[in-house]
Each structure stands twice: as C-alpha cells, then as structure tokens.
Design a protein around this motif. Structure first.
Motif, PDB file in Angstrom:
ATOM      1  N   VAL A 209     113.655  13.696  29.188  1.00  0.00           N
ATOM      2  CA  VAL A 209     113.207  12.578  28.352  1.00  0.00           C
ATOM      3  C   VAL A 209     113.943  11.308  28.780  1.00  0.00           C
ATOM      4  O   VAL A 209     115.177  11.220  28.677  1.00  0.00           O
ATOM      5  CB  VAL A 209     113.446  12.865  26.863  1.00  0.00           C
ATOM      6  CG1 VAL A 209     112.998  11.656  26.029  1.00  0.00           C
ATOM      7  CG2 VAL A 209     112.697  14.118  26.433  1.00  0.00           C
ATOM      8  N   LEU A 210     113.189  10.349  29.234  1.00  0.00           N
ATOM      9  CA  LEU A 210     113.762   9.091  29.701  1.00  0.00           C
ATOM     10  C   LEU A 210     114.146   8.179  28.541  1.00  0.00           C
ATOM     11  O   LEU A 210     113.564   8.265  27.451  1.00  0.00           O
ATOM     12  CB  LEU A 210     112.752   8.354  30.572  1.00  0.00           C
ATOM     13  CG  LEU A 210     112.469   8.930  31.955  1.00  0.00           C
ATOM     14  CD1 LEU A 210     111.236   8.251  32.546  1.00  0.00           C
ATOM     15  CD2 LEU A 210     113.665   8.730  32.873  1.00  0.00           C
ATOM     16  N   PRO A 211     115.097   7.276  28.754  1.00  0.00           N
ATOM     17  CA  PRO A 211     115.341   6.215  27.774  1.00  0.00           C
ATOM     18  C   PRO A 211     114.052   5.433  27.520  1.00  0.00           C
ATOM     19  O   PRO A 211     113.206   5.298  28.417  1.00  0.00           O
ATOM     20  CB  PRO A 211     116.394   5.344  28.447  1.00  0.00           C
ATOM     21  CG  PRO A 211     117.072   6.245  29.431  1.00  0.00           C
ATOM     22  CD  PRO A 211     116.018   7.192  29.902  1.00  0.00           C
ATOM     23  N   GLU A 212     113.920   4.929  26.330  1.00  0.00           N
ATOM     24  CA  GLU A 212     112.676   4.268  25.927  1.00  0.00           C
ATOM     25  C   GLU A 212     112.287   3.126  26.856  1.00  0.00           C
ATOM     26  O   GLU A 212     111.106   2.923  27.155  1.00  0.00           O
ATOM     27  CB  GLU A 212     112.813   3.757  24.491  1.00  0.00           C
ATOM     28  CG  GLU A 212     111.531   3.212  23.910  1.00  0.00           C
ATOM     29  CD  GLU A 212     111.670   2.852  22.439  1.00  0.00           C
ATOM     30  OE1 GLU A 212     110.794   2.131  21.921  1.00  0.00           O
ATOM     31  OE2 GLU A 212     112.652   3.291  21.809  1.00  0.00           O
ATOM     32  N   LYS A 213     113.284   2.390  27.361  1.00  0.00           N
ATOM     33  CA  LYS A 213     112.973   1.233  28.197  1.00  0.00           C
ATOM     34  C   LYS A 213     112.350   1.620  29.543  1.00  0.00           C
ATOM     35  O   LYS A 213     111.686   0.804  30.193  1.00  0.00           O
ATOM     36  CB  LYS A 213     114.237   0.405  28.434  1.00  0.00           C
ATOM     37  CG  LYS A 213     115.355   1.151  29.141  1.00  0.00           C
ATOM     38  CD  LYS A 213     116.615   0.307  29.212  1.00  0.00           C
ATOM     39  CE  LYS A 213     117.767   1.078  29.875  1.00  0.00           C
ATOM     40  NZ  LYS A 213     119.009   0.259  29.906  1.00  0.00           N
ATOM     41  N   LEU A 214     112.541   2.881  29.970  1.00  0.00           N
ATOM     42  CA  LEU A 214     111.976   3.331  31.240  1.00  0.00           C
ATOM     43  C   LEU A 214     110.609   3.985  31.094  1.00  0.00           C
ATOM     44  O   LEU A 214     109.886   4.152  32.087  1.00  0.00           O
ATOM     45  CB  LEU A 214     112.927   4.325  31.917  1.00  0.00           C
ATOM     46  CG  LEU A 214     114.220   3.775  32.509  1.00  0.00           C
ATOM     47  CD1 LEU A 214     115.095   4.921  32.999  1.00  0.00           C
ATOM     48  CD2 LEU A 214     113.929   2.796  33.646  1.00  0.00           C
ATOM     49  N   GLN A 215     110.248   4.377  29.887  1.00  0.00           N
ATOM     50  CA  GLN A 215     109.042   5.173  29.700  1.00  0.00           C
ATOM     51  C   GLN A 215     107.753   4.459  30.107  1.00  0.00           C
ATOM     52  O   GLN A 215     106.881   5.071  30.742  1.00  0.00           O
ATOM     53  CB  GLN A 215     108.966   5.657  28.254  1.00  0.00           C
ATOM     54  CG  GLN A 215     110.036   6.700  27.933  1.00  0.00           C
ATOM     55  CD  GLN A 215     110.001   7.155  26.490  1.00  0.00           C
ATOM     56  OE1 GLN A 215     109.054   6.876  25.757  1.00  0.00           O
ATOM     57  NE2 GLN A 215     111.055   7.853  26.057  1.00  0.00           N
ATOM     58  N   PRO A 216     107.565   3.154  29.792  1.00  0.00           N
ATOM     59  CA  PRO A 216     106.315   2.505  30.222  1.00  0.00           C
ATOM     60  C   PRO A 216     106.150   2.473  31.739  1.00  0.00           C
ATOM     61  O   PRO A 216     105.037   2.658  32.249  1.00  0.00           O
ATOM     62  CB  PRO A 216     106.440   1.084  29.641  1.00  0.00           C
ATOM     63  CG  PRO A 216     107.396   1.216  28.505  1.00  0.00           C
ATOM     64  CD  PRO A 216     108.378   2.260  28.929  1.00  0.00           C
ATOM     65  N   ILE A 217     107.237   2.253  32.467  1.00  0.00           N
ATOM     66  CA  ILE A 217     107.144   2.206  33.927  1.00  0.00           C
ATOM     67  C   ILE A 217     106.841   3.594  34.479  1.00  0.00           C
ATOM     68  O   ILE A 217     106.026   3.752  35.396  1.00  0.00           O
ATOM     69  CB  ILE A 217     108.446   1.655  34.540  1.00  0.00           C
ATOM     70  CG1 ILE A 217     108.790   0.293  33.938  1.00  0.00           C
ATOM     71  CG2 ILE A 217     108.297   1.514  36.055  1.00  0.00           C
ATOM     72  CD1 ILE A 217     110.126  -0.255  34.381  1.00  0.00           C
ATOM     73  N   PHE A 218     107.471   4.620  33.895  1.00  0.00           N
ATOM     74  CA  PHE A 218     107.221   5.980  34.372  1.00  0.00           C
ATOM     75  C   PHE A 218     105.769   6.387  34.118  1.00  0.00           C
ATOM     76  O   PHE A 218     105.148   7.050  34.957  1.00  0.00           O
ATOM     77  CB  PHE A 218     108.175   6.966  33.706  1.00  0.00           C
ATOM     78  CG  PHE A 218     107.995   8.381  34.177  1.00  0.00           C
ATOM     79  CD1 PHE A 218     108.230   8.725  35.501  1.00  0.00           C
ATOM     80  CD2 PHE A 218     107.574   9.372  33.301  1.00  0.00           C
ATOM     81  CE1 PHE A 218     108.045  10.028  35.948  1.00  0.00           C
ATOM     82  CE2 PHE A 218     107.387  10.673  33.737  1.00  0.00           C
ATOM     83  CZ  PHE A 218     107.631  11.003  35.068  1.00  0.00           C
ATOM     84  N   LYS A 219     105.226   5.992  32.981  1.00  0.00           N
ATOM     85  CA  LYS A 219     103.817   6.298  32.706  1.00  0.00           C
ATOM     86  C   LYS A 219     102.904   5.643  33.733  1.00  0.00           C
ATOM     87  O   LYS A 219     101.887   6.219  34.149  1.00  0.00           O
ATOM     88  CB  LYS A 219     103.456   5.842  31.286  1.00  0.00           C
ATOM     89  CG  LYS A 219     104.071   6.699  30.191  1.00  0.00           C
ATOM     90  CD  LYS A 219     103.702   6.168  28.809  1.00  0.00           C
ATOM     91  CE  LYS A 219     104.343   7.019  27.714  1.00  0.00           C
ATOM     92  NZ  LYS A 219     104.054   6.480  26.354  1.00  0.00           N
TER      93      LYS A 219
END
Length: 343
Positions: A209-219
């Motif tokens: 589970v990535l930190p929230e700030k990284l999740q949009p880029i990973f998606k």
C-alpha cells in the motif's frame, strides 16, 4: 590520518552498492571511505549497521557502539547535529546533500558556531543555495562515479528502443507519463518502451500500500500497460549499469532541490544520452547538445526524446561524447579533494 565518517540515516556498508539499490548520499559514503583508505588513511564509518565489520580496509561500526578512540578528522553526513558526536575533534567537515538554507535555522546556526566546521558542497549549484550569516570555511567536492559505470563494456541499445526513468515519482513522473502516451510513443509508431525504476511502485505491483500522495501516479502507471510502460525494481550498481547500456535515452525531469543527480551522473558515464530540464544540478551533469539535451519545457522534452529514439547516428555521437567527457570523476579524485580540505 585517522578519519571518521558518521551518518545516522540507515544501515549499509561498503558491500551494499554491489548487492542492493542505494540512495546517492549513502552510496557516496560507501564509495568515499575505501577511496580514502587507498590514499593511506585509517577510515572508520559510524552508521546504523547492526554488526561491526571491516570491508576494503574500512572499519564499519554501529552508531550505538563507542566512538573510535583516535580521530584526527570527522566527516558528518547531512546533519549538523552530528557535529556534537565528536566534541574534542578539531577538524570537522559537514558534507551536505540538500539545499544549504537549512543551516540558517537557529538550531543549526548554534551548532555551526559552536563547532565551526568546513561546509562541503556537491557542486556550484549546491554552493549557491547558502547565504551564511558569518564566515565559514567552505569546499566543493562533487561525488565520484563508481567503477561499474566506468568500464569499457559496449553501449548497445536494444531494439525497439528503451527509455529509462529513474526520478522520484513525485519529481515529474506524472508529466513524463503524459508526454509518453500523448507525444512520444505516437511519433515512434509504438515501437519503444518506457522503463520506470522505482522501488515503491515495484512493491505496489505486489500489493504494497503506497502513501496517499503516490497513489494517483501509480494508478496512471497501471493504466498504461498498453503504452509499453514497465516498472522495475532498482538494482545494484552492476545491474543498473547493464540496464543503462541497453537503453536509448534517460528521461530526467529534475527538480530545483536536487543538488547532485546521482543516477544522471551514472548514466552519463555509461554513455547513455539524456533529456533533462536545466533545474537543480542537472546543468552540471549534462553538457547540452553534446551528452544530452537540457530543455526549457516538457514539449521540448518530448521532441528531443523522439529525436534520440529515431536518429541512431545522433544518439551514437552523444554516447561517444558521454564516455569521453563524463568519465573523469572517479572516487579517487573526490577522495584527493577531501584530503586537501583536511590538510
């Protein structure tokens, strides 16, 4: 001379760059220490290692162990608070890795005035980030490049061409992905791939589970499987050197706060042309028009990346200039410059 290097960041030793990916600062310590030994010094590194060991003549000591009984000089890594660890040592160096304006914080000002260290910067860009309130001795020692990137092994980009990205995902990867999908890949008829080296994204592919700030880029990365976007786990220096030799271009958006750009120095030495913005220390690592391109905006980044992917003769000329012009900065040279500051 008895030299102690102290770093309270993470656990690593002199073998770590050979077996695992490392941050630029930690790799610098692991490379500088044996280079100083080769120059005839006794060197001890104090860090978060769990068990004492000796590697290439360097003593590696846990942070919680007693300090070395004899030290002529100490090199403190990044943190002014480490100066207090050796109150009786006269010769102290503070080797910074981040913009130097942090030294103007009151808590750091007090430590600087108490110990009066030599402040060591990683380059001219780094040096210009500090406006001191009083005189301190200063030096510039640009990190060296490890031998894995300096061998004469052939630079041989694969077909279809590969583009390498090593940047922190928060440092422009979102824009790079847009450029890739909308401007770069369509101009090369889909015959290229984008290879992202990111430990956090690689683990996320396995459920981390990535930190929230990284999740949009990973998606966004996940949605680009059809766009030839591939995520890799960063490797050891030998593994990364092999990957760089088979790439056609290093895309490096850069940020203002980067004071060295370690992976950019490594790919340049290997012979891999790059495309970067002239921010932070990028302009110190790249010779514009000779070993890569420094571009004013993201649209220009797309245009010259397409050029490198489609014009093999231009790419080969730049690769030759990279190897010819960017290989002189070894760790033995850097160690000699540290020695001069200590003398």
């Amino acid at each position: 001379m008895h030299i102690t290097i102290i770093d309270d960041s993470i656990a690593y030793d002199g073998n770590s760059p050979k077996t695992q990916p490392m941050g630029g600062t930690e790799k610098a310590v692991a490379s500088l220490a044996p280079a100083l030994v080769r120059r005839g010094h006794d060197v001890c590194v104090v860090n978060r290692i769990q068990q004492a060991t000796v590697i290439e003549g360097v003593s590696w000591v846990p942070f919680d162990a007693p300090r070395p009984p004899e030290t002529d000089a100490v090199i403190c890594i990044k943190k002014p608070a480490l100066l207090d660890e050796f109150p009786d040592v006269e010769h102290k160096l503070l080797w910074l890795a981040t913009p130097a304006k942090i030294l103007n914080k009151p808590v750091h000002q007090a430590l600087m005035e108490k110990h009066n260290p030599i402040v060591v910067f990683m380059g001219d860009t780094h040096f210009r980030t500090w406006e001191p309130w009083k005189y301190f001795r200063k030096g510039i020692v640009t990190p060296g490049v490890r031998p894995e990137y300096l061998t004469e092994a052939e630079y041989s980009p694969e077909k279809p061409p590969r583009v390498i990205v090593t940047t922190n995902p928060l440092h422009g990867l979102d824009q790079v992905l847009d450029l890739w999908a909308d401007q770069i890949l369509p101009q090369v008829d889909g015959e290229a791939s984008l290879h992202i080296y990111s430990a956090s994204f690689f683990k996320a592919q396995g459920g981390f589970v990535l930190p929230e700030k990284l999740q949009p880029i990973f998606k966004k990365v996940q949605a680009m499987g059809s766009k030839n976007v591939i995520v890799h786990r960063p490797g050891s220096d030998l593994e990364m050197a092999m990957a760089y030799r088979h790439a056609a271009c290093h895309l490096y958006p850069g940020v203002e706060t980067e004071m060295y750009c370690s992976t950019l120095a490594e790919t340049q030495a290997i012979g891999l042309p790059c495309v970067a913005r002239p921010v932070g220390a990028c302009s110190e690592r790249v010779k514009n028009g000779q070993t890569g391109f420094l571009v004013p905006d993201m649209d220009s980044m797309a245009n010259v990346t397409v050029h490198l992917l489609t014009k093999s003769a231009s790419r080969e000329n730049m690769s030759r200039d990279c190897r010819m012009m960017q290989r002189a900065r070894t760790w033995d040279v850097a160690a000699a410059e540290f020695e001069a500051l200590l003398g």
